[in-house]
Every structure is written in C-alpha cells, then in structure tokens.
Design an enzyme around this catalytic site. Structure first.
Site, PDB file in Angstrom:
ATOM      1  N   SER A 381       0.828  -1.199   0.000  1.00 55.40           N
ATOM      2  CA  SER A 381       0.000   0.000   0.000  1.00 55.40           C
ATOM      3  C   SER A 381       0.869   1.259   0.000  1.00 55.40           C
ATOM      4  O   SER A 381       1.768   1.397  -0.832  1.00 55.40           O
ATOM      5  CB  SER A 381      -0.948  -0.047   1.204  1.00 55.40           C
ATOM      6  OG  SER A 381      -1.934   0.950   1.131  1.00 55.40           O
ATOM      7  N   ASP A 445      -8.105  -4.879  -6.235  1.00 53.42           N
ATOM      8  CA  ASP A 445      -7.549  -3.959  -5.236  1.00 53.42           C
ATOM      9  C   ASP A 445      -7.695  -2.516  -5.736  1.00 53.42           C
ATOM     10  O   ASP A 445      -7.254  -2.171  -6.837  1.00 53.42           O
ATOM     11  CB  ASP A 445      -6.081  -4.302  -4.995  1.00 53.42           C
ATOM     12  CG  ASP A 445      -5.460  -3.496  -3.866  1.00 53.42           C
ATOM     13  OD1 ASP A 445      -6.099  -2.551  -3.373  1.00 53.42           O
ATOM     14  OD2 ASP A 445      -4.319  -3.804  -3.487  1.00 53.42           O
ATOM     15  N   HIS A 538      -7.737  -5.191  -0.916  1.00 55.48           N
ATOM     16  CA  HIS A 538      -6.440  -4.582  -0.610  1.00 55.48           C
ATOM     17  C   HIS A 538      -5.752  -5.262   0.579  1.00 55.48           C
ATOM     18  O   HIS A 538      -4.568  -5.041   0.815  1.00 55.48           O
ATOM     19  CB  HIS A 538      -6.649  -3.092  -0.313  1.00 55.48           C
ATOM     20  CG  HIS A 538      -5.388  -2.316  -0.130  1.00 55.48           C
ATOM     21  ND1 HIS A 538      -4.400  -2.259  -1.084  1.00 55.48           N
ATOM     22  CD2 HIS A 538      -4.941  -1.557   0.915  1.00 55.48           C
ATOM     23  CE1 HIS A 538      -3.407  -1.498  -0.656  1.00 55.48           C
ATOM     24  NE2 HIS A 538      -3.699  -1.069   0.555  1.00 55.48           N
TER      25      HIS A 538
END
Length: 560
Positions: A381, A445, A538
């Site tokens: 991320s 995602d 995610h």
C-alpha cells in the site's frame, strides 16, 4: 537553505490553449533548478457552493479556489483538465477529514478488542476468565499486541524464503549474483511477509525477525511525516545474518485501515515537479521527509539542491528523537546489545527525524560493513509507494554506488507515485540490464488504481506488473485491468467477484491446507467487501496467497 522564486502568470484561468501549454510544461520539465513547479489541492479552502459550481457547471474560477500552485496557469490548467479527479480528491478527503476521529477511535477499539480475544484464548476463554476474575488486559507496544492487519492474516513464518536465506552465500556475490527475477518467489515471499510485518510495533517486529525468521534485526524507526505532522512513517531494517551479511531488507509500513491521514494521502492529487525526474506525489515526498507543502521551498532544498550536493545531507544528524517525544527507534541487535548503528541524541533545533535520511544513513553503514550484501526494498500500500520512491531519490541524489547494490524493489498494492516522465527516468535505472522493480497487484484492489489515471491525468505506473486474478493466476502485464476502478460496466463484476472471494475464504482451509484457513475477522472483512470490494481486496491476505499459490500464465515461476 537555498532561496527560490516562483513565477506568476496573470493571464485568465480559462484560455483556449491550456492543453497546449500543459503539454509544453511536460516537455520542458527539465528546466532551471531556480524555478520549481507544484500544485496543491486544499479541500478546506473552498466552500460547498464553490464545490457545487465546479462540479455542476465546470466553473474554473470556483475550482481554482481549492488549488494552490507555483503559477496561476498551472492552477487553471489543472482545474480545467483534471476536473473529475480533483473533485474526487476534494470530496473524498473532506469526507475522510470528517470521519478522521471516529475512524481513529474505532481503530483503537478494534485493536483492543481483537487483542483481548487473542490474549484470553478467544471468546469462550474470555468468558471463563471473566468468571474467574482473571482477564488478561493487552498492553500496547508489547510483543503480544498485534495490529489489525496482523489479525486479518496471522501468518508470520516464512514459506519458501528460508530456502532462499540458506542459499544466499552461494548466490549473493560478484561472481554469481542472485537476480530479483519474476521467478524468484522465495524472495517475493520474504517481501510480502516483511511488508505485512511492518504494520506491527517494534517489539513484535524484532521478535518475529529473530525468533521466527532467524535473521538479524537491525533497526525499527518511527519517522517524521510532514503530511500528517507526526511520527507516523514506520520502517524496519534487517539482515540475513549479523556478520558478513548477504541480504539487507528494508520494509516500509503501509496504509493502516483506520488511519484517516493515510487514506487521505492515497487520495491526494498534489504534486511537486523535480527537473529531469518528473512530477512526484507530494504526500509521499512528505512521508519520506523530503519537504513540506506549508513551505514548498523545502522540496527544492531536499531534492534539487541536495541532488547537486548530496554529501551535505549526511551532515544532518537525523538519528535521535525529537524534543518532547520518547525514543522513536530501536537499533538493538538480535543479541539484545546495542548495534554499531546506535542513536545519538540531537538538539531540538536540528532537523526532524525523517525516513529518507535515516534509512539512507543506516543503509550506507550496512553496505560498508557487509561488503557482499545487496539490499531489497519492499512495502504494501502506502509502504509500497515509499519503497519505490526511496530508490528514486537515491538516483536523483546520484547515489550510484548504493544503487549498484540494489537487489530489487517489490511492492504490493502500491498506489501511483508520479507522471510518465518519472516512469521513463526510473525504468532506465531499474529495468536494465535486468528488471529490479516488481509491482504486485491482486485482482480488484482499489489502491493500485489511485491516484486516478486517464489521458489528461499525470499519474502513471511503471515497472513489471505481476497481476493475480481471483483464482491466483499470474499474468505479467504493463497495466492491471480496469486501471481506474470506475465505471458502471465494472460494478457488477467486482461485486460478484467479492461474493466468490467470500465463498472461497470459507473453503480455503479445506482445499489448500490449514495455513490458508481464514479466521472470523478476515471473513468479516470479506463480508464488508460485498459493499466495498476494492477495499477488502487490498488486504494482505490475498497477496500472501497470490505469492504462495500463484500459477503462472505466460510467466515461468520457479518453485518455492
């Protein structure tokens, strides 16, 4: 600090040739170091009326009220060319700012509740302990206090990376170098586990590295984030062994689920242009400690001036805590004694502790100490964005001796960090003679599709994209499918896929083995994913599964 001047443009915001000017600015971005360009989106500057007029009627004057730039023309062009993206950035970040405190308190509550359950052996154990008056109360910053991400996926043991670590002596050398190739899934396994581990506190990180991975723990840093105005950029460093190390691992922490500032950074559209390098996401630069949007000249100092005088930055002692804070880093080795990279106290008037300078200083010392070592940088991320931005700035600062020791960069669910010029500049350093940068994306995602990218928008991805669909089939592609995650034609497929992921989570333990069984909290996240599929996709769980279960399609993978 070097002084810089900005140029102003008194022409009207809306003009017929703004597209041509926009293109000309892109082509001339390698201009003088004395002129710097930037654009900052400030959701708080305009009012609801301005937002409505900008959204409904495309009123450029209303849109410009939300923008701050080095030139009036830059603001006008952005307000006209990128209206949809700026609107999304303003609206989402306003919503996030309103929800910031509730998200923070929810996060504290969820963390505490999950750790109460785990330390009391589940709900039934908690009930028994309540009857006995024996309830274990979790304590933050201890070896047993696990983050929300850690509870979503509890796997901490390396799967194939132990084999990698055991054979590094034969590979990491000038005569027989190990390559960060797509087929090296053992290295990918180490990186995704390290990316997930970066969400934990220093004591958990050290315990896992030393006790489970049998590696050498070097340091854990809480560094100053100028976007969030707090010590929130976390990174840890480890080696495969304490002496004559062959591998140095650097892992940046990613977006925390309940941290509003982290999500706001992902949705930020603000950029700063570095001559020759390109336009870079301003929030990510601030997270590395390379500037401050309140004083934009600081970006010029850290990036453009420092690129011409890289040695001067090492005179800045960034290895100690700030005034009024507790010790913010741990540099204790695996034997419990202080390592050779101990902190030194700094005076309050010195520069704040920042991730880029701190990690670079430690990395240089480790590379000097371990002559055969190469380093890998990773993150999930937001951590993935910092992981690729770190070597990008090393290149800008002409740290070529350091870059020659780079084994690879692996990111997971990483957002975009800059424009096409940045992509082309870095591909020359990271793709040849062999690829060293691998961007792993799982299915739907949302975060790799941020910030938005279209024909007029500046943010682009680069590097080798390893895309995994919901069956964990891998494809080597230039760009993940549905690169912006928007549009009605994608709404039904992504929600149907979220339903399949929920069903799969209930059967994984039976079909693939007990280490793939998902707990109740992970299944709850899958249920939430029925409404927010891009967010649930995610989570690191599917990234760990993708690396370990991925089946190649057009990419030859070596076994773990």
């Amino acid at each position: 600090m070097a002084t810089t001047t900005t140029t102003s443009n008194d022409t009207p915001y809306a003009h017929d040739d703004h597209q041509a000017q926009h293109q000309e600015e892109e082509e001339n971005s390698g201009g003088s170091d004395d002129v710097f360009k930037y654009l900052i989106v400030r959701p708080e500057k305009g009012g609801i009326r301005d937002l409505f007029w900008y959204w409904a009627w495309g009123d450029i004057d209303s849109g410009v009220k939300f923008l701050e730039g080095s030139e009036e023309g830059i603001k006008g062009d952005a307000a006209a060319d990128d209206r949809l993206v700026i609107l999304v950035s303003i609206i989402v970040r306003r919503i996030i700012s309103v929800l910031g405190k509730p998200m923070e308190y929810t996060g504290y509550g969820v963390d505490f509740f999950l750790n109460v359950l785990s330390e009391n052996d589940g709900l039934f154990g908690l009930f028994l302990n309540l009857l006995k008056g024996n309830v274990v109360i979790p304590q933050r910053d201890t070896e047993t206090f696990i983050s929300t991400i850690g509870h979503l996926d509890g796997r901490i043991d390396l799967y194939g990376a132990q084999k990698l670590l055991g054979t590094l002596d034969a590979h990491v050398s000038a005569e027989n170098p190990i390559e960060a190739e797509t087929g090296n899934r053992a290295l990918m396994d180490l990186c995704i586990l390290a990316s997930k581990l970066a969400y934990e506190n220093a004591k958990v990180v050290r315990n896992v590295i030393v006790q489970h991975w049998k590696m050498h723990f070097v340091a854990f840093y809480d560094c100053w984030n100028d976007f969030q105005k707090e010590m929130s950029t976390q990174v840890f460093i480890a080696c495969d062994k304490p002496t004559d190390a062959n591998l140095i691992l650097i892992s940046f922490r990613g977006t925390e689920p309940f941290d509003a500032d982290d999500w706001s950074t992902d949705f930020d559209y603000s950029w700063y242009e570095i001559p020759k390098l390109g336009k870079v996401h301003m929030g990510f630069l601030e997270a590395l400690g390379l500037g401050n949007r309140a004083e934009t000249a600081t970006f010029h100092y850290h990036l453009q001036q420092m690129a011409a005088d890289v040695d001067h930055s090492d005179e800045i002692d960034t290895s100690g805590p700030l005034e009024g804070t507790e010790s913010v880093s741990s540099t204790t080795g695996s034997d419990g004694a202080a390592s050779s990279h101990d902190k030194k106290k700094i005076s309050p008037e010195k520069v704040k502790k920042t991730a880029y300078y701190t990690v670079r200083k430690t990395l240089k010392a480790l590379l000097s100490e371990h002559k055969n070592a190469k380093f890998v940088v990773t993150g999930h991320s937001l951590g993935g964005a910092l992981a690729i931005l770190f070597p990008s700035v090393l290149v800008l600062h002409e740290e070529m001796e350091v870059m020659q020791r780079l084994l690879g960069v692996y990111t997971f669910g990483q957002p975009r960090i800059g424009n096409m010029q940045l992509c082309k500049y870095m591909e020359a350093h990271l793709q040849y003679p062999i690829p060293k940068y691998f961007r792993v994306v799982y299915c739907n995602d949302l975060v790799p599709r941020l910030p938005y990218d279209d024909q007029t928008f500046l943010y682009k991805h680069f590097g080798v994209c390893l895309y995994y669909n919901s069956l964990y089939i891998e494809q080597k592609v230039d760009e993940e499918p549905d690169k912006n995650f928007f549009g009605l034609r994608y709404a039904i497929p992504v929600h149907l896929n979220a339903m399949w992921e929920l069903i799969r989570s209930l059967t994984m333990g039976y079909t693939h083995g007990p280490e793939y069984k998902e707990g109740w909290f992970s299944i709850l996240a899958r249920i939430i994913g029925l409404a927010l599929p891009g967010v649930s996709a995610h989570c690191p769980t599917d990234y760990v599964n993708s690396v370990r279960l991925g089946r190649e399609r057009g990419v030859q993978m070596s076994p773990l």
